[in-house]
Design a protein around this motif. Sequence first.
Motif, PDB file in Angstrom:
ATOM      1  N   ASP A   1       0.847  -1.194   0.000  1.00 50.40           N
ATOM      2  CA  ASP A   1       0.000   0.000   0.000  1.00 50.40           C
ATOM      3  C   ASP A   1       0.881   1.241   0.000  1.00 50.40           C
ATOM      4  O   ASP A   1       1.793   1.356   0.823  1.00 50.40           O
ATOM      5  CB  ASP A   1      -0.901   0.033   1.238  1.00 50.40           C
ATOM      6  CG  ASP A   1      -1.812  -1.168   1.321  1.00 50.40           C
ATOM      7  OD1 ASP A   1      -2.415  -1.521   0.296  1.00 50.40           O
ATOM      8  OD2 ASP A   1      -1.919  -1.762   2.413  1.00 50.40           O
ATOM      9  N   VAL A   2       0.612   2.168  -0.898  1.00 50.53           N
ATOM     10  CA  VAL A   2       1.316   3.444  -0.920  1.00 50.53           C
ATOM     11  C   VAL A   2       0.529   4.411  -0.046  1.00 50.53           C
ATOM     12  O   VAL A   2      -0.607   4.754  -0.357  1.00 50.53           O
ATOM     13  CB  VAL A   2       1.464   3.986  -2.355  1.00 50.53           C
ATOM     14  CG1 VAL A   2       2.121   5.358  -2.343  1.00 50.53           C
ATOM     15  CG2 VAL A   2       2.267   3.016  -3.211  1.00 50.53           C
ATOM     16  N   LEU A   3       1.132   4.835   1.061  1.00 49.53           N
ATOM     17  CA  LEU A   3       0.459   5.742   1.986  1.00 49.53           C
ATOM     18  C   LEU A   3       0.724   7.199   1.650  1.00 49.53           C
ATOM     19  O   LEU A   3      -0.122   8.069   1.875  1.00 49.53           O
ATOM     20  CB  LEU A   3       0.913   5.459   3.423  1.00 49.53           C
ATOM     21  CG  LEU A   3       0.714   4.028   3.917  1.00 49.53           C
ATOM     22  CD1 LEU A   3       1.212   3.892   5.339  1.00 49.53           C
ATOM     23  CD2 LEU A   3      -0.742   3.617   3.817  1.00 49.53           C
ATOM     24  N   LYS A   4       1.928   7.459   1.139  1.00 55.28           N
ATOM     25  CA  LYS A   4       2.319   8.831   0.810  1.00 55.28           C
ATOM     26  C   LYS A   4       3.279   8.766  -0.362  1.00 55.28           C
ATOM     27  O   LYS A   4       4.146   7.897  -0.406  1.00 55.28           O
ATOM     28  CB  LYS A   4       2.998   9.470   2.027  1.00 55.28           C
ATOM     29  CG  LYS A   4       3.456  10.883   1.844  1.00 55.28           C
ATOM     30  CD  LYS A   4       4.120  11.372   3.126  1.00 55.28           C
ATOM     31  CE  LYS A   4       4.835  12.681   2.904  1.00 55.28           C
ATOM     32  NZ  LYS A   4       5.588  13.087   4.090  1.00 55.28           N
ATOM     33  N   CYS A   5       3.135   9.687  -1.299  1.00 50.70           N
ATOM     34  CA  CYS A   5       3.971   9.651  -2.493  1.00 50.70           C
ATOM     35  C   CYS A   5       4.055  11.047  -3.087  1.00 50.70           C
ATOM     36  O   CYS A   5       3.041  11.724  -3.207  1.00 50.70           O
ATOM     37  CB  CYS A   5       3.347   8.678  -3.488  1.00 50.70           C
ATOM     38  SG  CYS A   5       4.212   8.523  -5.029  1.00 50.70           S
ATOM     39  N   HIS A   6       5.264  11.479  -3.424  1.00 54.41           N
ATOM     40  CA  HIS A   6       5.397  12.745  -4.144  1.00 54.41           C
ATOM     41  C   HIS A   6       6.675  12.746  -4.979  1.00 54.41           C
ATOM     42  O   HIS A   6       7.662  12.104  -4.639  1.00 54.41           O
ATOM     43  CB  HIS A   6       5.353  13.945  -3.190  1.00 54.41           C
ATOM     44  CG  HIS A   6       6.622  14.191  -2.444  1.00 54.41           C
ATOM     45  ND1 HIS A   6       7.007  13.467  -1.354  1.00 54.41           N
ATOM     46  CD2 HIS A   6       7.607  15.099  -2.658  1.00 54.41           C
ATOM     47  CE1 HIS A   6       8.170  13.901  -0.909  1.00 54.41           C
ATOM     48  NE2 HIS A   6       8.564  14.897  -1.679  1.00 54.41           N
ATOM     49  N   CYS A   7       6.613  13.468  -6.069  1.00 56.45           N
ATOM     50  CA  CYS A   7       7.763  13.620  -6.963  1.00 56.45           C
ATOM     51  C   CYS A   7       8.585  14.797  -6.472  1.00 56.45           C
ATOM     52  O   CYS A   7       8.085  15.914  -6.414  1.00 56.45           O
ATOM     53  CB  CYS A   7       7.305  13.887  -8.384  1.00 56.45           C
ATOM     54  SG  CYS A   7       7.147  12.423  -9.364  1.00 56.45           S
ATOM     55  N   SER A   8       9.843  14.555  -6.137  1.00 59.54           N
ATOM     56  CA  SER A   8      10.711  15.650  -5.725  1.00 59.54           C
ATOM     57  C   SER A   8      11.447  16.238  -6.927  1.00 59.54           C
ATOM     58  O   SER A   8      12.008  17.319  -6.835  1.00 59.54           O
ATOM     59  CB  SER A   8      11.683  15.179  -4.654  1.00 59.54           C
ATOM     60  OG  SER A   8      12.408  14.054  -5.103  1.00 59.54           O
ATOM     61  N   SER A   9      11.434  15.526  -8.048  1.00 64.20           N
ATOM     62  CA  SER A   9      11.981  16.010  -9.322  1.00 64.20           C
ATOM     63  C   SER A   9      11.391  15.130 -10.426  1.00 64.20           C
ATOM     64  O   SER A   9      10.770  14.120 -10.131  1.00 64.20           O
ATOM     65  CB  SER A   9      13.511  15.935  -9.310  1.00 64.20           C
ATOM     66  OG  SER A   9      13.954  14.618  -9.496  1.00 64.20           O
ATOM     67  N   PRO A  10      11.596  15.480 -11.699  1.00 61.62           N
ATOM     68  CA  PRO A  10      11.046  14.639 -12.773  1.00 61.62           C
ATOM     69  C   PRO A  10      11.606  13.218 -12.783  1.00 61.62           C
ATOM     70  O   PRO A  10      10.982  12.313 -13.333  1.00 61.62           O
ATOM     71  CB  PRO A  10      11.446  15.386 -14.051  1.00 61.62           C
ATOM     72  CG  PRO A  10      11.663  16.782 -13.627  1.00 61.62           C
ATOM     73  CD  PRO A  10      12.167  16.718 -12.219  1.00 61.62           C
ATOM     74  N   CYS A  11      12.763  13.014 -12.152  1.00 60.00           N
ATOM     75  CA  CYS A  11      13.401  11.691 -12.148  1.00 60.00           C
ATOM     76  C   CYS A  11      13.379  11.007 -10.787  1.00 60.00           C
ATOM     77  O   CYS A  11      13.908   9.908 -10.647  1.00 60.00           O
ATOM     78  CB  CYS A  11      14.849  11.801 -12.613  1.00 60.00           C
ATOM     79  SG  CYS A  11      15.038  12.393 -14.296  1.00 60.00           S
TER      80      CYS A  11
END
Length: 129
Positions: A58-68
């Motif tokens: 389960d993904v509880l939290k997810c964010h992109c800190s850069s495009p890669c």
Amino acid sequence: ARGACSMEKLEQDFYFMQLSLTFENQPDFVLDGKQLVAIIHHALQTIHGQIGAAIPTDVLKCHCSSPCKLEALIRVPFHEVCKVWSALSLLGSYNGVRCVFAVQKVSAALVSMAVNSRTFNFKSTQEVK
């Protein structure tokens, strides 16, 4: 002899993993929670076959800190944490793009994921007037 006060080890149902996923080049797909689940599923199936693919994550939290780069907090069953960790560590590419998972923290207590003892300011907690 047993003492009057004994503590039993509590069985945990889940472990929490704080991790990052970094791609060598910007992938041609959107990095988000759904894509992360697909990448984790691919890693588990590649390393551990159908048994690994059946492990719920389960993904509880997810964010992109850069495009890669993607940072996330996931939940895995307690007895499957070693399989998930090994599959993530051994994944070298996804859809032809080289990538690497880095696991920063693993804990049975979700609350411990909120504090980083390396950057915690102890002085501010002692300045109570």
